[in-house]
Design a protein around this motif. Sequence first.
Motif, PDB file in Angstrom:
ATOM      1  N   LEU A   1       0.832  -1.212  -0.076  1.00  0.00           N
ATOM      2  CA  LEU A   1       0.074  -0.084   0.104  1.00  0.00           C
ATOM      3  C   LEU A   1       0.875   1.369   0.072  1.00  0.00           C
ATOM      4  O   LEU A   1       1.838   1.265   0.683  1.00  0.00           O
ATOM      5  CB  LEU A   1      -0.865  -0.117   1.335  1.00  0.00           C
ATOM      6  CG  LEU A   1      -2.123  -1.037   1.343  1.00  0.00           C
ATOM      7  CD1 LEU A   1      -2.450  -1.014   2.734  1.00  0.00           C
ATOM      8  CD2 LEU A   1      -2.641  -1.251   0.447  1.00  0.00           C
TER       9      LEU A   1
ATOM     10  N   LYS B   1      -1.390   6.898   2.896  1.00  0.00           N
ATOM     11  CA  LYS B   1      -2.427   7.010   2.779  1.00  0.00           C
ATOM     12  C   LYS B   1      -2.914   8.237   2.163  1.00  0.00           C
ATOM     13  O   LYS B   1      -4.242   8.328   1.605  1.00  0.00           O
ATOM     14  CB  LYS B   1      -3.069   7.211   4.240  1.00  0.00           C
ATOM     15  CG  LYS B   1      -3.248   6.003   5.054  1.00  0.00           C
ATOM     16  CD  LYS B   1      -3.782   6.495   6.655  1.00  0.00           C
ATOM     17  CE  LYS B   1      -3.993   4.817   7.062  1.00  0.00           C
ATOM     18  NZ  LYS B   1      -4.577   5.245   8.412  1.00  0.00           N
TER      19      LYS B   1
ATOM     20  N   THR C   1      -4.144   3.924  -3.482  1.00  0.00           N
ATOM     21  CA  THR C   1      -3.299   2.719  -4.153  1.00  0.00           C
ATOM     22  C   THR C   1      -4.253   1.778  -4.789  1.00  0.00           C
ATOM     23  O   THR C   1      -5.227   1.392  -4.524  1.00  0.00           O
ATOM     24  CB  THR C   1      -2.911   1.614  -2.897  1.00  0.00           C
ATOM     25  OG1 THR C   1      -2.076   2.442  -2.016  1.00  0.00           O
ATOM     26  CG2 THR C   1      -2.193   0.299  -3.506  1.00  0.00           C
TER      27      THR C   1
ATOM     28  N   LEU D   1      -8.872  -4.373   4.944  1.00  0.00           N
ATOM     29  CA  LEU D   1      -8.025  -3.006   4.875  1.00  0.00           C
ATOM     30  C   LEU D   1      -8.916  -2.031   6.034  1.00  0.00           C
ATOM     31  O   LEU D   1      -8.247  -1.278   6.496  1.00  0.00           O
ATOM     32  CB  LEU D   1      -8.124  -2.590   3.475  1.00  0.00           C
ATOM     33  CG  LEU D   1      -7.319  -3.312   2.547  1.00  0.00           C
ATOM     34  CD1 LEU D   1      -7.610  -2.942   1.108  1.00  0.00           C
ATOM     35  CD2 LEU D   1      -5.810  -2.495   2.658  1.00  0.00           C
TER      36      LEU D   1
ATOM     37  N   ARG E   1      -7.616   1.671   6.995  1.00  0.00           N
ATOM     38  CA  ARG E   1      -7.621   2.100   5.793  1.00  0.00           C
ATOM     39  C   ARG E   1      -9.073   2.591   5.283  1.00  0.00           C
ATOM     40  O   ARG E   1      -9.946   2.092   6.099  1.00  0.00           O
ATOM     41  CB  ARG E   1      -7.268   1.334   4.737  1.00  0.00           C
ATOM     42  CG  ARG E   1      -5.609   0.903   4.944  1.00  0.00           C
ATOM     43  CD  ARG E   1      -4.920   2.246   4.420  1.00  0.00           C
ATOM     44  NE  ARG E   1      -3.502   2.105   4.409  1.00  0.00           N
ATOM     45  CZ  ARG E   1      -2.541   2.678   3.607  1.00  0.00           C
ATOM     46  NH1 ARG E   1      -3.167   3.473   2.535  1.00  0.00           N
ATOM     47  NH2 ARG E   1      -1.344   2.868   3.655  1.00  0.00           N
TER      48      ARG E   1
ATOM     49  N   VAL F   1      -7.697   3.216  -0.931  1.00  0.00           N
ATOM     50  CA  VAL F   1      -7.197   2.030  -1.672  1.00  0.00           C
ATOM     51  C   VAL F   1      -8.592   1.594  -2.453  1.00  0.00           C
ATOM     52  O   VAL F   1      -9.727   1.706  -2.010  1.00  0.00           O
ATOM     53  CB  VAL F   1      -7.007   0.760  -0.847  1.00  0.00           C
ATOM     54  CG1 VAL F   1      -6.478  -0.500  -1.411  1.00  0.00           C
ATOM     55  CG2 VAL F   1      -6.053   0.997   0.366  1.00  0.00           C
TER      56      VAL F   1
END
Length: 296
Positions: free
Chosen positions: A95, A98, A102, A125, A130, A186
């Motif tokens: 990853l 932040k 990703t 995640l 995340r 992500v």
Amino acid sequence: MFESLQDGLSSAFKSLRGQGKLSESNMRDGLKLVERSLLEADVSFEVARHFMRNVTEKAIGEKVLKSLNPQQQVVGIVYEELKELMGPVDHSLHLKNKKDVTVLMMCGLQGAGKTTTCGKLGKLLKDGQRNPMLVAADLQRPAAIDQLHVLGEQLGIPVYSDRQEKDPVKVCNDAVKAAKKQGADVVILDTAGRLHIDDELMKQLERIDKQCHPEQIYLTVDAMTGQDAVNSAKAFNEALEIDGVIITKLDGDARGGAALSVKHVTGVPIKFMGTGEKLDALEQFHPERMAQRILG
Ligand code: GDP
């Protein structure tokens, strides 16, 4: 540990040994049992042959032949070799920071568990603080879009879809833009699957890869499908250079030999295994546990 193969080898070696020392030819007969056990565990024929060549070299040594417990030593050699070939482990999802988005791209044949695994990774995640977003990039089956929305709702994870758009590459690119706007860090692309590998599917996946630059590409393969899992892994890897494999349905009675074969033909690390239909049924892959399972 190793009970069934251990027991099988133990009785085989007892009868092979007869009165004298264990001979090289008797050892070779014992090793045939090991090969049969690998094939029964779904290790593909070619891989089992290759594997046994290595093991035989080590097992025919004087130390093993003269030992009191050759069967135990052979199982030990097989176990170590299996463990080594299925490693090394790399559980990282690579990853980015932040602040960046990703992109993780998921691919696999229909029914392998790709969409479910997208949900499982999303949960992993989210649990890891995340902000994932799931992207419905399988435009072949409208039901796939619905399925992802249901998963997203269950998990409290946003799902990006565009039912009007016909081009999955555009959907993926738009999803990344939407992720940036919404603060997702992500995105997990649930790409199209097919019952069989075909050129059109591979070209579509290659286009997504080239234009969306995923950080990682993961392939889901169904442990129950044995040789098919190996063939699909080979084809996907040739077209896409996958970064990791996720083996699903290991909660069933598959012995797990597909893991060894898939790793052997692709050289790509196995990251996780799916152990159930529920969204928390995703475990990190551990070669030593799988080696024990293959040995039975
Ligand atoms: P896709 O076509 O590759 O997206 O496959 P799906 O995610 O729709 O999964 C196909 C079926 O396999 C569904 O019934 C899932 O619940 C099931 N499935 C997925 N992963 C696992 C797993 O690890 N174990 C079990 N038992 N079932 C799974």
